[in-house]
Design a protein around this motif. Structure first.
Motif, PDB file in Angstrom:
ATOM      1  N   THR A 106       0.830  -1.201   0.000  1.00 42.44           N
ATOM      2  CA  THR A 106       0.000   0.000   0.000  1.00 42.44           C
ATOM      3  C   THR A 106       0.871   1.260   0.000  1.00 42.44           C
ATOM      4  O   THR A 106       1.785   1.375   0.813  1.00 42.44           O
ATOM      5  CB  THR A 106      -0.893   0.002   1.259  1.00 42.44           C
ATOM      6  OG1 THR A 106      -1.575  -1.240   1.310  1.00 42.44           O
ATOM      7  CG2 THR A 106      -1.888   1.145   1.229  1.00 42.44           C
ATOM      8  N   CYS A 107       0.575   2.186  -0.919  1.00 44.15           N
ATOM      9  CA  CYS A 107       1.406   3.391  -1.020  1.00 44.15           C
ATOM     10  C   CYS A 107       0.925   4.433   0.007  1.00 44.15           C
ATOM     11  O   CYS A 107      -0.171   4.323   0.540  1.00 44.15           O
ATOM     12  CB  CYS A 107       1.344   3.946  -2.440  1.00 44.15           C
ATOM     13  SG  CYS A 107      -0.226   4.715  -2.832  1.00 44.15           S
ATOM     14  N   PRO A 108       1.737   5.435   0.279  1.00 48.45           N
ATOM     15  CA  PRO A 108       1.349   6.451   1.273  1.00 48.45           C
ATOM     16  C   PRO A 108       0.046   7.177   0.919  1.00 48.45           C
ATOM     17  O   PRO A 108      -0.747   7.502   1.811  1.00 48.45           O
ATOM     18  CB  PRO A 108       2.531   7.430   1.266  1.00 48.45           C
ATOM     19  CG  PRO A 108       3.687   6.641   0.742  1.00 48.45           C
ATOM     20  CD  PRO A 108       3.116   5.628  -0.202  1.00 48.45           C
ATOM     21  N   ASP A 109      -0.196   7.410  -0.378  1.00 46.26           N
ATOM     22  CA  ASP A 109      -1.438   8.096  -0.773  1.00 46.26           C
ATOM     23  C   ASP A 109      -2.667   7.264  -0.413  1.00 46.26           C
ATOM     24  O   ASP A 109      -3.654   7.782   0.106  1.00 46.26           O
ATOM     25  CB  ASP A 109      -1.446   8.366  -2.288  1.00 46.26           C
ATOM     26  CG  ASP A 109      -0.432   9.434  -2.683  1.00 46.26           C
ATOM     27  OD1 ASP A 109      -0.031  10.211  -1.792  1.00 46.26           O
ATOM     28  OD2 ASP A 109      -0.045   9.471  -3.863  1.00 46.26           O
ATOM     29  N   CYS A 110      -2.603   5.979  -0.707  1.00 46.12           N
ATOM     30  CA  CYS A 110      -3.745   5.110  -0.395  1.00 46.12           C
ATOM     31  C   CYS A 110      -3.905   4.968   1.116  1.00 46.12           C
ATOM     32  O   CYS A 110      -5.021   4.936   1.631  1.00 46.12           O
ATOM     33  CB  CYS A 110      -3.581   3.745  -1.053  1.00 46.12           C
ATOM     34  SG  CYS A 110      -3.847   3.783  -2.845  1.00 46.12           S
ATOM     35  N   GLU A 111      -2.776   4.884   1.815  1.00 49.43           N
ATOM     36  CA  GLU A 111      -2.840   4.771   3.271  1.00 49.43           C
ATOM     37  C   GLU A 111      -3.543   6.001   3.859  1.00 49.43           C
ATOM     38  O   GLU A 111      -4.386   5.891   4.748  1.00 49.43           O
ATOM     39  CB  GLU A 111      -1.422   4.627   3.842  1.00 49.43           C
ATOM     40  CG  GLU A 111      -1.405   4.216   5.293  1.00 49.43           C
ATOM     41  CD  GLU A 111      -0.020   4.302   5.925  1.00 49.43           C
ATOM     42  OE1 GLU A 111       0.992   4.215   5.189  1.00 49.43           O
ATOM     43  OE2 GLU A 111       0.051   4.466   7.150  1.00 49.43           O
ATOM     44  N   THR A 127      -8.363  -0.864  -0.868  1.00 44.91           N
ATOM     45  CA  THR A 127      -7.930   0.334  -1.580  1.00 44.91           C
ATOM     46  C   THR A 127      -6.579   0.079  -2.261  1.00 44.91           C
ATOM     47  O   THR A 127      -5.697  -0.549  -1.680  1.00 44.91           O
ATOM     48  CB  THR A 127      -7.801   1.491  -0.564  1.00 44.91           C
ATOM     49  OG1 THR A 127      -9.069   1.666   0.075  1.00 44.91           O
ATOM     50  CG2 THR A 127      -7.364   2.776  -1.236  1.00 44.91           C
ATOM     51  N   ASN A 128      -6.455   0.555  -3.487  1.00 49.47           N
ATOM     52  CA  ASN A 128      -5.172   0.430  -4.205  1.00 49.47           C
ATOM     53  C   ASN A 128      -5.128   1.446  -5.324  1.00 49.47           C
ATOM     54  O   ASN A 128      -6.125   2.123  -5.586  1.00 49.47           O
ATOM     55  CB  ASN A 128      -4.996  -0.986  -4.755  1.00 49.47           C
ATOM     56  CG  ASN A 128      -6.024  -1.313  -5.813  1.00 49.47           C
ATOM     57  OD1 ASN A 128      -5.888  -0.944  -6.969  1.00 49.47           O
ATOM     58  ND2 ASN A 128      -7.106  -1.989  -5.403  1.00 49.47           N
ATOM     59  N   CYS A 129      -3.985   1.571  -5.974  1.00 50.71           N
ATOM     60  CA  CYS A 129      -3.864   2.482  -7.113  1.00 50.71           C
ATOM     61  C   CYS A 129      -2.786   1.943  -8.045  1.00 50.71           C
ATOM     62  O   CYS A 129      -2.312   0.830  -7.852  1.00 50.71           O
ATOM     63  CB  CYS A 129      -3.545   3.901  -6.635  1.00 50.71           C
ATOM     64  SG  CYS A 129      -1.874   4.105  -5.994  1.00 50.71           S
ATOM     65  N   THR A 130      -2.382   2.746  -9.026  1.00 54.03           N
ATOM     66  CA  THR A 130      -1.392   2.206  -9.980  1.00 54.03           C
ATOM     67  C   THR A 130      -0.035   1.951  -9.340  1.00 54.03           C
ATOM     68  O   THR A 130       0.753   1.196  -9.884  1.00 54.03           O
ATOM     69  CB  THR A 130      -1.143   3.140 -11.189  1.00 54.03           C
ATOM     70  OG1 THR A 130      -1.347   4.467 -10.775  1.00 54.03           O
ATOM     71  CG2 THR A 130      -2.019   2.794 -12.339  1.00 54.03           C
ATOM     72  N   THR A 131       0.262   2.592  -8.215  1.00 53.15           N
ATOM     73  CA  THR A 131       1.568   2.313  -7.623  1.00 53.15           C
ATOM     74  C   THR A 131       1.501   1.282  -6.501  1.00 53.15           C
ATOM     75  O   THR A 131       2.505   1.008  -5.866  1.00 53.15           O
ATOM     76  CB  THR A 131       2.237   3.591  -7.070  1.00 53.15           C
ATOM     77  OG1 THR A 131       1.292   4.269  -6.279  1.00 53.15           O
ATOM     78  CG2 THR A 131       2.741   4.474  -8.157  1.00 53.15           C
ATOM     79  N   CYS A 132       0.335   0.751  -6.228  1.00 52.80           N
ATOM     80  CA  CYS A 132       0.263  -0.234  -5.144  1.00 52.80           C
ATOM     81  C   CYS A 132      -0.869  -1.216  -5.348  1.00 52.80           C
ATOM     82  O   CYS A 132      -1.743  -1.001  -6.165  1.00 52.80           O
ATOM     83  CB  CYS A 132       0.131   0.484  -3.799  1.00 52.80           C
ATOM     84  SG  CYS A 132      -1.522   1.118  -3.440  1.00 52.80           S
ATOM     85  N   GLY A 133      -0.819  -2.284  -4.561  1.00 55.12           N
ATOM     86  CA  GLY A 133      -1.921  -3.243  -4.577  1.00 55.12           C
ATOM     87  C   GLY A 133      -1.534  -4.606  -5.089  1.00 55.12           C
ATOM     88  O   GLY A 133      -0.385  -4.849  -5.438  1.00 55.12           O
ATOM     89  N   ASP A 169      -5.346  10.594 -13.482  1.00 56.16           N
ATOM     90  CA  ASP A 169      -5.706  10.069 -12.159  1.00 56.16           C
ATOM     91  C   ASP A 169      -4.695   9.024 -11.689  1.00 56.16           C
ATOM     92  O   ASP A 169      -4.098   8.301 -12.480  1.00 56.16           O
ATOM     93  CB  ASP A 169      -7.105   9.444 -12.217  1.00 56.16           C
ATOM     94  CG  ASP A 169      -7.677   9.215 -10.833  1.00 56.16           C
ATOM     95  OD1 ASP A 169      -8.425  10.093 -10.371  1.00 56.16           O
ATOM     96  OD2 ASP A 169      -7.349   8.175 -10.216  1.00 56.16           O
ATOM     97  N   ARG A 170      -4.523   8.954 -10.360  1.00 53.00           N
ATOM     98  CA  ARG A 170      -3.642   7.962  -9.753  1.00 53.00           C
ATOM     99  C   ARG A 170      -4.107   6.530 -10.011  1.00 53.00           C
ATOM    100  O   ARG A 170      -3.371   5.585  -9.786  1.00 53.00           O
ATOM    101  CB  ARG A 170      -3.683   8.182  -8.235  1.00 53.00           C
ATOM    102  CG  ARG A 170      -2.363   8.387  -7.608  1.00 53.00           C
ATOM    103  CD  ARG A 170      -2.504   8.688  -6.135  1.00 53.00           C
ATOM    104  NE  ARG A 170      -2.934   7.564  -5.332  1.00 53.00           N
ATOM    105  CZ  ARG A 170      -3.952   7.606  -4.482  1.00 53.00           C
ATOM    106  NH1 ARG A 170      -4.672   8.705  -4.352  1.00 53.00           N
ATOM    107  NH2 ARG A 170      -4.263   6.566  -3.759  1.00 53.00           N
ATOM    108  N   ARG A 171      -5.338   6.380 -10.444  1.00 54.49           N
ATOM    109  CA  ARG A 171      -5.872   5.026 -10.625  1.00 54.49           C
ATOM    110  C   ARG A 171      -6.105   4.698 -12.091  1.00 54.49           C
ATOM    111  O   ARG A 171      -6.845   3.768 -12.415  1.00 54.49           O
ATOM    112  CB  ARG A 171      -7.157   4.862  -9.804  1.00 54.49           C
ATOM    113  CG  ARG A 171      -6.878   5.014  -8.326  1.00 54.49           C
ATOM    114  CD  ARG A 171      -7.978   4.535  -7.432  1.00 54.49           C
ATOM    115  NE  ARG A 171      -7.453   4.332  -6.097  1.00 54.49           N
ATOM    116  CZ  ARG A 171      -7.478   5.254  -5.135  1.00 54.49           C
ATOM    117  NH1 ARG A 171      -8.019   6.445  -5.354  1.00 54.49           N
ATOM    118  NH2 ARG A 171      -6.956   4.988  -3.960  1.00 54.49           N
TER     119      ARG A 171
END
Ligand code: ZN
Ligand code: ZN
Ligand code: FE
Length: 759
Positions: A106-111, A127-133, A169-171
């Motif tokens: 999990t990235c800091p933004d999602c956290e 929760t996740n996005c392109t940099t995490c999950g 978008d981040r996602r």
């Protein structure tokens, strides 16, 4: 104006790489296009030479945190008259990723979002996005696209869809994108807790954990068994139920600060703890650490990791205590991954299950890393790293599957100039493990589109991985010597090397070309073959495999050899609590050479000396006594014990009997055991350096590779490296585990070279 084609390889798909390239290109003011291709990402860019050079520098320097560029090449191409910069679909599969990245913490933004009461994802565990999950563990096929993941049954809501389609978008193209409206949900199943709380799944789980219960938590690559790490009773109960005597448990803590409260954390270790791969990091426990001693009895090392899913963050936030998080399985079975399977297999172990309805496609245990003499070294390479590619210096001529070892098994697939390790399978001792092994091979072949034409396997006929290899039809099979594979894995970890390398392969055991057990090998290695130049005098292992557990047997055999059949048993405390009859049986086995095979593993010397000097009769898990022996060492001791080398033998043979006698004499004169341990370690360092120098005396210097499970011993690594590195290039393991979990890569490369040499 000039043009460049830039080809980037590595983990660059499914991690937001193309939108990032797009933004960098925009800022730099250049025109062109970017697309996924079967091997990574290709960019065609047009601008002045100077702008292009800067652009390439930026691509190398600050890629998105979860991307990993392993190779970047650029070629001049003719200028084109374009407007703007575009993200293009690749013709074959549309706008999809062709390779699958590893799972990312999990990235800091999602956290921040899940902790923000005003966010629509507040408290949302998926929760996740392109940099995490999740990535690898949810992939069911290729190309990597939502439809080919276990997120397929969840239809994105309008808000999620908007994010997914918006390049800013981040996602954008985050395949597992989800929210409380449309994504997976948690559930809670009670197996055996009386008066179980009834609020929501997360609150129920944390309530039970606080009461000292064991809760199975569904994670990324499988279930964990969790309990309060500060509660001795809870940890003891988990040990009993899991039938795990003394092997250390990993502990999950909220953040770096919480980790520092439990252990001494170096800069490198802090980086590893917070890296997107989020491995378990073996660190030195503080003496005042607030965890129950039952978590890691007797070892100063503590396996720590930080939360890597939103569920972990929420759970730790709710319980507010460090949690034991250990793979949910019984003994050597593979980790549980399905809800039904967990209900069935964990009944009697867990009090309750914290479940969710996103399926795990691929089992993937936590990875384990340790900083050894300043070098981060993967002990177990799995979640977060698999299926990250290894670039091969020299491409393999045909696709290869290497089946790996028997214990700590991993396999490896190689095609072209890329090799991939599969996930950690573990010990191939149970039917469940074998099924996991076969299933994982099938799945990896599918998601990597590799159809092996060559199968590499260990020479040991009893390894289940060897037996599996022998059942594969329509392929060329190559048996590879165990320690040769260790050495070539170490070489490949450094990008490969064409000329000869002197490999020092120290481990517990490995099948030798003569059918005996090797493990103290000095091998001059060429791509497809090796020369065995030196080894240690073998030790008898009375009772065979039983001696790995009852290490006093090896100690006895070592003494028997060093004292010409008359070991001074009466003077040594180790033997005081061992029944006379047992000692007699062992003596008979050695005398008559019955069920007492010879073994040359250096690991056995560590077991034997550890047993003898620390009076430890039993090793409850592999390496337990050897690790205790390592950590018993005193600092600041420079001297060592005598040894002999017989140079007339081929291979040359190291004789440690003088060292055994000297250590026994030290015990007699009450030299502290820490000093004996240090002298022993210095002796092994001295032996290794002396042999290497003797073997290379009349040759051009070649690199020296240190490999095999024994090189998890930091004292040994450091000592040898220090003495050899001013003369030779010393290759140590980094991303390929030094133990048996790393040999599959070497097997693949040797098999390829061997077949190449033949034809
Ligand atoms: Zn994120
Ligand atoms: Zn949604
Ligand atoms: Fe080995």
């Amino acid at each position: 104006m000039a043009g460049r084609r830039i080809e980037i390889r590595g983990t660059v798909q499914g991690v937001g790489f193309r939108p990032w390239v797009y933004r960098v290109a925009h800022r730099a003011g250049l025109v062109g296009r970017v697309r996924n291709d079967p091997r990574g990402v290709t960019i065609e860019a047009f601008a002045s030479e100077r702008v292009l050079d800067r652009f390439i520098e930026q691509l190398q320097d600050d890629a998105p945190p979860s991307a990993r560029v392993v190779d970047l090449r650029s070629y001049p191409i003719p200028d084109e008259d374009l407007e703007g910069f575009t993200i293009e679909s690749s013709d074959a599969v549309g706008d999809k990723a062709l390779s699958i990245p590893p799972d990312l913490a999990t990235c800091p933004d999602c956290e921040a979002e899940i902790l923000d009461p005003n966010d629509r994802r507040y408290g949302y565990a998926f929760t996740n996005c392109t940099t995490c999950g999740p990535r690898f563990t949810i992939a069911t096929g290729i190309p990597y696209d939502r439809a080919a993941t276990t997120m397929a049954p969840f239809d994105m809501c309008a808000a999620c869809r908007r994010e997914y389609a918006d390049m800013e978008d981040r996602r954008f193209h985050a395949q597992p994108n989800a929210c409380p409206e449309c994504g997976p949900t948690l559930s809670f199943v009670v197996l055996r807790a009386e008066d179980a709380p009834k609020t929501d799944p997360l609150a129920n789980a944390s309530e039970l954990l606080k009461r000292g219960a064991v809760v199975a938590v569904k994670g990324l690559g499988g279930f964990h068994l969790a309990c309060d790490a500060t509660n001795a009773g809870a940890v003891r109960m988990l040990r009993e139920r899991k039938r795990r005597d003394e092997k250390p448990f990993a502990v999950m803590v909220r953040d770096l600060g919480a980790a520092q409260a439990l252990a001494e954390i170096s800069v490198e270790e802090a980086q590893l703890l917070t890296a997107p791969e989020r491995p378990i990091v073996l660190v030195r426990k503080r003496s005042d650490a607030a965890v129950a001693p039952e978590v890691c009895p007797e070892t100063p090392l503590l396996g720590l990791f930080l939360p890597y899913t939103p569920l972990h963050h929420l759970l730790l936030g709710a319980v507010g205590i460090p949690l034991v998080m250990t793979s949910a399985n019984v003994s050597d079975e593979p980790i549980c991954k399905d809800n039904e399977e967990a209900r069935r297999r964990l009944d009697g172990i867990a009090d309750a299950l914290l479940l969710h309805d996103r399926e795990i496609a691929m089992r993937c245990d936590d990875s384990v890393v340790r900083v050894i003499a300043g070098t981060p070294t993967l002990m177990r390479r799995s979640r977060g790293f698999v299926p990250r590619p290894f670039m091969l210096e020299k491409p393999v001529s045909r696709p290869v599957l290497a089946c790996g070892a028997h214990l700590k098994n991993t396999f490896c697939l190689a095609a072209g100039d890329t090799a991939y390790f599969g996930p950690h399978i573990g010990d191939l001792e149970t039917l469940g493990a074998l099924e996991f092994f076969e299933d994982a091979i099938e799945r990896m072949q599918t998601i990597l589109s590799i159809r092996p034409e060559v199968i590499a396997h260990d020479l040991h006929p009893g390894y289940l991985s060897t037996r599996y290899a022998l059942t594969r039809k329509g392929v060329d099979r190559v048996g590879v010597q165990h320690h040769h594979a260790h050495v070539v894995s170490a070489i490949a970890d450094h990008g490969g090397y064409d000329g000869p390398v002197l490999g020092v392969a120290f481990d517990g055991t490995g099948f030798g070309e003569d059918g005996t057990s090797w493990g103290s090998e000095f091998l001059l290695c060429f791509p497809g073959r090796f020369e065995r130049l030196a080894t240690f005098r073998p030790v008898r292992l009375p009772g065979g495999d039983l001696a790995m557990r009852e290490v006093w047997r090896i100690a006895y055999a070592l003494l028997y050899d060093a004292f010409d059949g008359d070991p001074p048993v009466d003077t040594l405390p180790l033997f005081r609590n061992i029944p006379k009859e047992s000692i007699e049986v062992v003596a008979q086995m050695i005398e008559r050479k019955l069920n007492a095979p010879l073994g040359r593993g250096v690991g056995r010397y560590f077991d034997a000396f550890g047993a003898l000097v620390l009076s430890r009769a039993i090793s409850t898990y592999e390496g337990q006594v050897a690790i205790a022996w390592d950590f018993a060492s005193e600092d600041g001791v420079d001297d060592s014990y005598p040894f002999e080398i017989d140079p007339r033998r081929t291979p040359m043979e190291v004789d440690l009997r003088p060292a055994v006698r000297a250590a026994v004499a030290d015990m007699g004169s009450e030299v502290p055991r820490g000093r004996i341990s240090a002298r022993f370690h210095n002796t092994i360092v001295g032996v290794t350096v002396r042999v290497v120098e003797a073997l290379l005396a009349n040759r051009e210097p070649v690199p020296v590779a240190l490999t095999g499970g024994v090189f998890q011993n930091a004292r040994l690594c450091q000592g040898i490296e220090k003495k050899l590195s001013n003369k030779y290039k010393v290759l140590r393991h980094r991303e390929v585990p030094p133990g048996d979990g790393g040999i599959a890569l070497g097997q693949a490369l040797i098999a390829d070279a061997f077949l190449g040499d033949k034809g």
